[in-house]
Design a protein around this motif. Structure first.
Motif, PDB file in Angstrom:
ATOM      1  N   ASN A   6       0.842  -1.190   0.000  1.00 25.90           N
ATOM      2  CA  ASN A   6       0.000   0.000   0.000  1.00 25.90           C
ATOM      3  C   ASN A   6       0.875   1.236   0.000  1.00 25.90           C
ATOM      4  O   ASN A   6       2.091   1.149   0.181  1.00 25.90           O
ATOM      5  CB  ASN A   6      -0.940  -0.008   1.217  1.00 25.90           C
ATOM      6  N   CYS A   7       0.257   2.387  -0.198  1.00 26.09           N
ATOM      7  CA  CYS A   7       1.001   3.641  -0.226  1.00 26.09           C
ATOM      8  C   CYS A   7       1.630   3.910   1.128  1.00 26.09           C
ATOM      9  O   CYS A   7       0.992   3.725   2.165  1.00 26.09           O
ATOM     10  CB  CYS A   7       0.068   4.787  -0.609  1.00 26.09           C
ATOM     11  N   ARG A   8       2.880   4.346   1.146  1.00 28.24           N
ATOM     12  CA  ARG A   8       3.586   4.657   2.392  1.00 28.24           C
ATOM     13  C   ARG A   8       3.428   6.130   2.760  1.00 28.24           C
ATOM     14  O   ARG A   8       3.977   6.572   3.754  1.00 28.24           O
ATOM     15  CB  ARG A   8       5.088   4.330   2.262  1.00 28.24           C
ATOM     16  N   HIS A   9       2.742   6.888   1.915  1.00 29.64           N
ATOM     17  CA  HIS A   9       2.596   8.338   2.164  1.00 29.64           C
ATOM     18  C   HIS A   9       3.965   8.927   2.535  1.00 29.64           C
ATOM     19  O   HIS A   9       4.138   9.577   3.584  1.00 29.64           O
ATOM     20  CB  HIS A   9       1.522   8.602   3.221  1.00 29.64           C
ATOM     21  N   CYS A  10       4.909   8.676   1.634  1.00 25.83           N
ATOM     22  CA  CYS A  10       6.326   8.997   1.854  1.00 25.83           C
ATOM     23  C   CYS A  10       6.544  10.421   2.373  1.00 25.83           C
ATOM     24  O   CYS A  10       5.885  11.360   1.925  1.00 25.83           O
ATOM     25  CB  CYS A  10       7.092   8.875   0.541  1.00 25.83           C
ATOM     26  N   ALA A  11       7.502  10.555   3.294  1.00 28.93           N
ATOM     27  CA  ALA A  11       7.839  11.882   3.825  1.00 28.93           C
ATOM     28  C   ALA A  11       8.334  12.782   2.695  1.00 28.93           C
ATOM     29  O   ALA A  11       8.000  13.963   2.632  1.00 28.93           O
ATOM     30  CB  ALA A  11       8.897  11.754   4.913  1.00 28.93           C
ATOM     31  N   GLU A  12       9.178  12.218   1.830  1.00 33.35           N
ATOM     32  CA  GLU A  12       9.599  12.958   0.638  1.00 33.35           C
ATOM     33  C   GLU A  12       9.010  12.197  -0.543  1.00 33.35           C
ATOM     34  O   GLU A  12       9.653  11.319  -1.102  1.00 33.35           O
ATOM     35  CB  GLU A  12      11.114  13.044   0.554  1.00 33.35           C
ATOM     36  N   ALA A  13       7.786  12.523  -0.891  1.00 35.08           N
ATOM     37  CA  ALA A  13       7.030  11.715  -1.852  1.00 35.08           C
ATOM     38  C   ALA A  13       7.431  12.029  -3.293  1.00 35.08           C
ATOM     39  O   ALA A  13       7.205  13.147  -3.766  1.00 35.08           O
ATOM     40  CB  ALA A  13       5.542  11.951  -1.655  1.00 35.08           C
ATOM     41  N   PRO A  14       8.005  11.053  -3.994  1.00 33.24           N
ATOM     42  CA  PRO A  14       8.371  11.273  -5.393  1.00 33.24           C
ATOM     43  C   PRO A  14       7.162  11.630  -6.259  1.00 33.24           C
ATOM     44  O   PRO A  14       7.286  12.369  -7.234  1.00 33.24           O
ATOM     45  CB  PRO A  14       8.961   9.922  -5.843  1.00 33.24           C
ATOM     46  N   CYS A  15       5.987  11.121  -5.884  1.00 28.04           N
ATOM     47  CA  CYS A  15       4.799  11.384  -6.706  1.00 28.04           C
ATOM     48  C   CYS A  15       4.396  12.852  -6.635  1.00 28.04           C
ATOM     49  O   CYS A  15       3.900  13.414  -7.617  1.00 28.04           O
ATOM     50  CB  CYS A  15       3.647  10.482  -6.285  1.00 28.04           C
ATOM     51  N   ILE A  16       4.625  13.499  -5.491  1.00 29.15           N
ATOM     52  CA  ILE A  16       4.309  14.931  -5.392  1.00 29.15           C
ATOM     53  C   ILE A  16       5.283  15.721  -6.257  1.00 29.15           C
ATOM     54  O   ILE A  16       4.890  16.610  -7.028  1.00 29.15           O
ATOM     55  CB  ILE A  16       4.379  15.414  -3.930  1.00 29.15           C
ATOM     56  N   ASP A  17       6.577  15.363  -6.148  1.00 32.00           N
ATOM     57  CA  ASP A  17       7.593  16.084  -6.936  1.00 32.00           C
ATOM     58  C   ASP A  17       7.357  15.925  -8.432  1.00 32.00           C
ATOM     59  O   ASP A  17       7.605  16.842  -9.210  1.00 32.00           O
ATOM     60  CB  ASP A  17       9.002  15.561  -6.598  1.00 32.00           C
ATOM     61  N   ALA A  18       6.897  14.739  -8.836  1.00 30.19           N
ATOM     62  CA  ALA A  18       6.771  14.456 -10.278  1.00 30.19           C
ATOM     63  C   ALA A  18       5.486  14.993 -10.886  1.00 30.19           C
ATOM     64  O   ALA A  18       5.363  15.044 -12.109  1.00 30.19           O
ATOM     65  CB  ALA A  18       6.835  12.943 -10.497  1.00 30.19           C
ATOM     66  N   CYS A  19       4.535  15.393 -10.065  1.00 33.91           N
ATOM     67  CA  CYS A  19       3.223  15.777 -10.598  1.00 33.91           C
ATOM     68  C   CYS A  19       3.289  17.153 -11.255  1.00 33.91           C
ATOM     69  O   CYS A  19       3.296  18.192 -10.578  1.00 33.91           O
ATOM     70  CB  CYS A  19       2.177  15.761  -9.482  1.00 33.91           C
ATOM     71  N   ILE A  20       3.348  17.136 -12.567  1.00 36.78           N
ATOM     72  CA  ILE A  20       3.494  18.388 -13.326  1.00 36.78           C
ATOM     73  C   ILE A  20       2.249  19.253 -13.190  1.00 36.78           C
ATOM     74  O   ILE A  20       2.324  20.480 -13.167  1.00 36.78           O
ATOM     75  CB  ILE A  20       3.759  18.054 -14.815  1.00 36.78           C
ATOM     76  N   ALA A  21       1.102  18.609 -13.064  1.00 36.89           N
ATOM     77  CA  ALA A  21      -0.158  19.359 -12.964  1.00 36.89           C
ATOM     78  C   ALA A  21      -0.313  20.038 -11.604  1.00 36.89           C
ATOM     79  O   ALA A  21      -1.134  20.939 -11.442  1.00 36.89           O
ATOM     80  CB  ALA A  21      -1.328  18.418 -13.213  1.00 36.89           C
ATOM     81  N   GLY A  22       0.454  19.587 -10.621  1.00 36.61           N
ATOM     82  CA  GLY A  22       0.317  20.145  -9.270  1.00 36.61           C
ATOM     83  C   GLY A  22      -0.884  19.588  -8.518  1.00 36.61           C
ATOM     84  O   GLY A  22      -1.352  20.185  -7.548  1.00 36.61           O
ATOM     85  N   ALA A  23      -1.367  18.444  -8.976  1.00 36.14           N
ATOM     86  CA  ALA A  23      -2.541  17.848  -8.330  1.00 36.14           C
ATOM     87  C   ALA A  23      -2.156  17.052  -7.075  1.00 36.14           C
ATOM     88  O   ALA A  23      -2.883  17.051  -6.080  1.00 36.14           O
ATOM     89  CB  ALA A  23      -3.261  16.934  -9.310  1.00 36.14           C
ATOM     90  N   MET A  24      -1.014  16.363  -7.143  1.00 44.91           N
ATOM     91  CA  MET A  24      -0.607  15.521  -6.006  1.00 44.91           C
ATOM     92  C   MET A  24      -0.086  16.429  -4.895  1.00 44.91           C
ATOM     93  O   MET A  24       0.781  17.278  -5.124  1.00 44.91           O
ATOM     94  CB  MET A  24       0.473  14.530  -6.456  1.00 44.91           C
ATOM     95  N   HIS A  25      -0.641  16.253  -3.715  1.00 41.89           N
ATOM     96  CA  HIS A  25      -0.255  17.125  -2.604  1.00 41.89           C
ATOM     97  C   HIS A  25      -0.380  16.359  -1.295  1.00 41.89           C
ATOM     98  O   HIS A  25      -0.886  15.236  -1.269  1.00 41.89           O
ATOM     99  CB  HIS A  25      -1.154  18.369  -2.569  1.00 41.89           C
TER     100      HIS A  25
END
Ligand code: SF4
Ligand code: SF4
Length: 165
Positions: free
Chosen positions: A59-78
């Motif tokens: 399952n998602c680890r809700h990473c402290a430094e989440a690569p998915c937030i950094d990679a989200c070009i749309a700015g949707a992942m937060h």
């Protein structure tokens, strides 16, 4: 978020109750019977895999430094105030570019192709006591919702009991 969904790999039987409960929790009706007849089938956000002879929930680890937030070009992942990493209900909508899917090291983001959005654990499944649906459904206690240090203390105690008693 001071509680995490932690996994006792030795306890998973591969029954997939967690997957089912997750899907139902994300259905419109929130019931198994209702979910079966919904036009848009609800999708799970936890994944049980077979690795050799073992069953392994991921399952998602809700990473402290989440690569998915950094990679989200749309700015949707937060990250929400509660610490949940999500692409829902943010300032920008998900555009379905799949960058988050490509960078998540655990492979726990999937696609909702009909709506062209990425789907992931959003913790929108808590009951009145604040426990996630997958944890409530697990019959063996393989999924534990708690503080990391408390989980570690329990593991130490178990190890010492086996090693020394
Ligand atoms: S979706 Fe993947 S990369 Fe993003 S926080 Fe969860 S585990 Fe980390
Ligand atoms: S409900 Fe528990 S035992 Fe069943 S597959 Fe999920 S983690 Fe494993």
């Amino acid at each position: 978020m001071n509680k995490e969904i932690l996994i006792r790999y030795d306890r998973c039987t591969g029954c997939r109750s967690c997957e089912l409960a997750c899907a139902v929790a994300h259905s419109a009706s929130k019931t198994l019977f209702g979910a079966l007849s919904e036009k848009k089938p609800p999708r799970k956000r936890i994944f049980v895999h077979q690795v050799g002879s073992k069953k392994v929930p991921l399952n998602c680890r809700h990473c402290a430094e989440a690569p998915c937030i950094d990679a989200c070009i749309a700015g949707a992942m937060h990250r929400t105030a509660e610490g949940v990493v999500t692409n829902e209900d943010g300032e920008q909508p998900c555009t379905g570019c799949w960058m988050c899917v490509m960078v998540c090291p655990y492979g726990v983001i999937r696609s909702e192709l009909a709506e062209k959005i990425a789907l992931k654990c959003d913790r929108n499944c808590l009951d009145g006591s604040g426990t996630p649906a997958c944890v409530r459904a697990c019959p063996t206690g393989a999924l534990v919702y708690g503080a990391v240090d408390s989980f570690a203390a329990d593991r130490r105690q178990e190890f010492l009991s086996k090693a020394l008693l």
